[in-house]
Design a protein around this motif. Structure first.
Motif, mmCIF file in Angstrom:
data_model
loop_
_atom_site.group_PDB
_atom_site.id
_atom_site.type_symbol
_atom_site.label_atom_id
_atom_site.label_comp_id
_atom_site.label_asym_id
_atom_site.label_seq_id
_atom_site.Cartn_x
_atom_site.Cartn_y
_atom_site.Cartn_z
ATOM 1 N N LEU A 110 62.768 0.013 15.179
ATOM 2 C CA LEU A 110 62.723 1.140 16.115
ATOM 3 C C LEU A 110 61.548 1.056 17.092
ATOM 4 N N PRO A 111 60.356 0.605 16.673
ATOM 5 C CA PRO A 111 59.286 0.445 17.674
ATOM 6 C C PRO A 111 59.667 -0.511 18.804
ATOM 7 N N LEU A 112 60.410 -1.590 18.472
ATOM 8 C CA LEU A 112 60.846 -2.510 19.518
ATOM 9 C C LEU A 112 61.837 -1.846 20.462
ATOM 10 N N ILE A 113 62.727 -1.023 19.928
ATOM 11 C CA ILE A 113 63.697 -0.333 20.778
ATOM 12 C C ILE A 113 62.990 0.688 21.662
ATOM 13 N N PHE A 114 62.035 1.417 21.107
ATOM 14 C CA PHE A 114 61.238 2.328 21.934
ATOM 15 C C PHE A 114 60.535 1.556 23.055
ATOM 16 N N ASP A 115 60.008 0.355 22.723
ATOM 17 C CA ASP A 115 59.330 -0.465 23.732
ATOM 18 C C ASP A 115 60.294 -0.872 24.845
ATOM 19 N N GLY A 116 61.514 -1.254 24.461
ATOM 20 C CA GLY A 116 62.505 -1.641 25.458
ATOM 21 C C GLY A 116 62.838 -0.501 26.401
ATOM 22 N N ALA A 117 62.989 0.706 25.840
ATOM 23 C CA ALA A 117 63.273 1.878 26.667
ATOM 24 C C ALA A 117 62.093 2.187 27.592
ATOM 25 N N ARG A 118 60.871 2.048 27.051
ATOM 26 C CA ARG A 118 59.682 2.294 27.886
ATOM 27 C C ARG A 118 59.588 1.255 29.007
ATOM 28 N N SER A 119 59.906 0.007 28.704
ATOM 29 C CA SER A 119 59.861 -1.043 29.734
ATOM 30 C C SER A 119 60.851 -0.753 30.850
ATOM 31 N N GLU A 120 62.022 -0.206 30.487
ATOM 32 C CA GLU A 120 62.988 0.153 31.544
ATOM 33 C C GLU A 120 62.429 1.264 32.415
ATOM 34 N N ALA A 295 58.722 9.401 16.669
ATOM 35 C CA ALA A 295 57.458 8.676 16.535
ATOM 36 C C ALA A 295 57.683 7.233 16.985
ATOM 37 N N PRO A 296 57.397 6.895 18.230
ATOM 38 C CA PRO A 296 57.712 5.569 18.763
ATOM 39 C C PRO A 296 57.074 4.407 18.014
ATOM 40 N N ARG A 297 55.952 4.620 17.324
ATOM 41 C CA ARG A 297 55.289 3.507 16.637
ATOM 42 C C ARG A 297 55.630 3.462 15.154
ATOM 43 N N GLN A 299 58.071 2.982 11.858
ATOM 44 C CA GLN A 299 59.219 2.137 11.532
ATOM 45 C C GLN A 299 60.509 2.939 11.414
ATOM 46 N N ASP A 300 60.436 4.216 11.017
ATOM 47 C CA ASP A 300 61.654 5.018 10.925
ATOM 48 C C ASP A 300 61.848 5.923 12.139
ATOM 49 N N GLY A 301 60.929 5.830 13.101
ATOM 50 C CA GLY A 301 61.084 6.576 14.348
ATOM 51 C C GLY A 301 60.884 8.078 14.228
ATOM 52 N N PHE A 302 60.409 8.544 13.069
ATOM 53 C CA PHE A 302 60.321 9.978 12.791
ATOM 54 C C PHE A 302 58.893 10.370 12.431
ATOM 55 N N GLN A 303 58.525 11.584 12.830
ATOM 56 C CA GLN A 303 57.271 12.148 12.347
ATOM 57 C C GLN A 303 57.389 13.658 12.261
ATOM 58 N N PHE A 304 56.588 14.215 11.378
ATOM 59 C CA PHE A 304 56.486 15.667 11.260
ATOM 60 C C PHE A 304 55.101 16.067 11.746
ATOM 61 N N VAL A 305 55.051 16.991 12.714
ATOM 62 C CA VAL A 305 53.786 17.431 13.299
ATOM 63 C C VAL A 305 53.521 18.859 12.835
ATOM 64 N N MET A 306 52.573 19.012 11.929
ATOM 65 C CA MET A 306 52.319 20.304 11.299
ATOM 66 C C MET A 306 51.894 21.381 12.298
ATOM 67 N N ARG A 307 51.129 21.004 13.331
ATOM 68 C CA ARG A 307 50.638 22.016 14.262
ATOM 69 C C ARG A 307 51.762 22.607 15.115
ATOM 70 N N LEU A 308 52.922 21.940 15.146
ATOM 71 C CA LEU A 308 54.071 22.450 15.898
ATOM 72 C C LEU A 308 55.074 23.178 15.007
ATOM 73 N N HIS A 309 54.727 23.274 13.737
ATOM 74 C CA HIS A 309 55.654 23.838 12.755
ATOM 75 C C HIS A 309 55.419 25.330 12.541
ATOM 76 N N ASP A 310 56.514 26.039 12.341
ATOM 77 C CA ASP A 310 56.440 27.465 11.989
ATOM 78 C C ASP A 310 56.209 27.543 10.484
ATOM 79 N N SER A 311 55.021 27.901 10.092
ATOM 80 C CA SER A 311 54.649 27.857 8.675
ATOM 81 C C SER A 311 54.933 29.154 7.918
ATOM 82 N N GLY A 312 55.557 30.110 8.585
ATOM 83 C CA GLY A 312 55.857 31.362 7.896
ATOM 84 C C GLY A 312 56.989 31.211 6.888
#
Length: 515
Positions: A110-120, A295-297, A299-312
């Protein structure tokens, strides 16, 4: 404006006359009203003979190749062969795909595919203002990937390679196990993404392989989670933009809460529209999934960002989320998805859709109930659910017919003509599927393509199908090994044609139009 394929521009008189002859031959088939549910009990059966062999080959693959016919005849019973195909498909799903070398980039990391899209993006940004790009360059050599991909057309080439892989996998058993190819189509369609959405385009091939294919016969909850976390789905339904309302108000992000994915997760992927949830449940689920993004870097292309999460605290269909402190953060979403994936309504919905795909447009409710019962008892084990279906009387009942979709018919044509590596034939199959309304991986909305006869069985569609059959099969070598499986009426009509025109009539017969 849609370009009219070459085989539709010129229709010589002989082709028109043959179309009428073939229409007469096909008219002997039963109408869509015959795709009915029978009242046979859901029980173990022991189907025998050519009819059962033909049924198994056309439903558990896209059609009979010489090799497949020899394989089914080597087994004592068609049902034994069917269950063997199920085992083989599960085994193959756990292994890396056998991609043709020039298609391998769709399964890059997935990082390589993200790189290809960024190069385009960078290459296009560098094009001087006012310069017109020939966007058809990549399509003019659609299935010829020997030249190095231009950065300007990386995404389009990835799309074309993904389509080429689908045609290769449905037609060539050296590329893909035949039942696994069918399961991949089914699950890609169930968790549909639209490959023409800009950010999704480079990822569709990777999504088909690593979500639909890899989890085709595993646990359903793992399949849903793999889909939820893949960049193709995160981009398609804009989940990657969904953040806590509090984060937006605090100035951390202006995007806000997005309910798109949460709604489709409930309505299409799991429970179904009558699954017992409310609009408030959709909103609560959307809150649970805030912070799920790309998450472009990674390997699974995914990340969880706690500061953007509704913690209620949230409540979904009576379930408190998080259920405890240890399930906070990303585990809230995983908990919610597992709950939905194992819900009784989901068991019914998934079982019904599988039965509609493999058995009949209106499958027996007793079969669906038995499949759903197995789904719940095994924690959503798709392999075990399929085993129940393949062992049922309904699967083998000749009264339960299915009408091939355009993509199904295109793949069947490649297999019956035994031309799995002929990319000119791939192009014809691709063109037919597109103009017939089922462009490969090209449905824009999340519900995916319909598979039923009411959608595809129309006079215009039938004329187009016959036209395609006669065109792609023109001058094709005769396959006399198919004749024992055809009706006497079909065989008589076929044998009245010149030898090099017979395969077109075979493709247009009721035995190949239905399955």
């Amino acid at each position: 404006m849609t370009q009219t394929p070459r085989f539709k521009r010129y229709r010589p008189l002989w082709l028109v006359l043959e179309s009428f002859l073939l229409l007469f031959l096909w008219g002997c088939a039963q109408s869509p009203q015959s795709l009915r549910t029978t009242s046979l009990p859901v029980s173990l059966v022991d189907p025998q003979g050519p009819a059962a062999e033909w049924r198994a080959m056309n439903r558990l693959s896209y059609g009979p190749t010489p090799t497949l016919m020899a394989d089914i005849k080597s087994k004592a019973h068609p049902k034994e062969w069917a269950l063997h195909q199920l085992d083989a498909a599960r085994k193959a799903s756990l292994e890396a795909p056998k991609l043709p070398s020039d298609l391998a980039s769709i399964n890059d990391s997935l990082p390589l595919i993200f790189d290809g899209a960024r190069s385009e993006r960078e290459a296009r940004a560098a094009v001087p203002a006012g310069t017109r790009l020939n966007e058809l360059v990549a399509n003019k050599r659609r299935f010829n990937f020997q030249e190095q991909t231009e950065a300007l057309f990386y995404n389009r080439t990835q799309v074309n390679k993904a389509v080429a892989w689908r045609l290769a996998s449905c037609s060539n058993d050296d590329v893909e196990q035949p039942l696994l190819a069918r399961m991949t189509e089914f699950w890609f369609n169930h968790f549909n993404v639209y490959q023409q959405k800009g950010s999704v385009r480079p990822f569709t091939g990777h999504y088909a392989i690593n979500v639909a294919r890899a989890h085709a016969l595993g646990k359903f909850e793992d399949l849903v989670l793999a889909s939820a976390k893949h960049p193709a789905m995160l981009y398609y339904l804009d989940q990657w933009l969904s953040v806590s309302p509090q984060a937006g108000r605090a100035g951390q992000n202006s995007r806000g809460l997005n309910e798109n994915y949460a709604r489709e997760l409930m309505e299409l992927h799991t429970l179904g529209v009558h699954g017992g949830y409310t609009q408030e449940d959709v909103r609560e689920l959307a809150r649970v999934l805030t912070g799920w993004t790309v998450a472009p870097r990674s390997q699974d292309g995914f990340q969880f960002v706690m500061r953007l999460h509704d913690s209620g605290n949230k409540t979904i269909m009576g379930q408190s989320i998080p259920s405890s402190a240890q399930f906070m953060g990303v585990k809230e979403g995983e908990q919610a998805i597992r709950f939905l994936a194992n819900h009784p309504a989901t068991a019914q919905r998934v079982s019904l859709r599988l039965a509609e795909y493999f058995v009949a447009d209106l499958p027996p409710q007793a079969l669906v109930d038995q499949m759903a019962k197995t789904f719940l008892a095994t924690g959503g084990d798709i392999y075990q659910v399929m085993k129940v279906m393949l062992s049922s009387a309904a699967f083998w009942d000749p009264e339960n017919k299915l009408y091939r979709t355009p993509y199904d018919f295109a793949c069947a044509s490649l297999r019956v003509l035994n031309v799995p590596q002929d990319r000119n034939k791939w192009l014809q199959a691709f063109g037919y599927s597109f103009v017939a309304g089922q462009g490969i991986q090209n449905w824009q909305t999340p519900d995916g393509y319909a598979f039923n006869a009411n959608t595809w069985f129309t006079p215009e569609a039938l004329t187009r199908r016959i036209d395609f059959a006669l065109t792609i099969a023109r001058n094709a070598p005769e396959r006399s090994d198919l004749y024992p499986y055809l009706s006497e009426a079909t065989t008589n009509a076929v044998m009245k044609q010149p030898p090099l025109q017979r395969m077109g009539f075979v493709l247009g017969s009721s035995e190949l139009v239905f399955k």
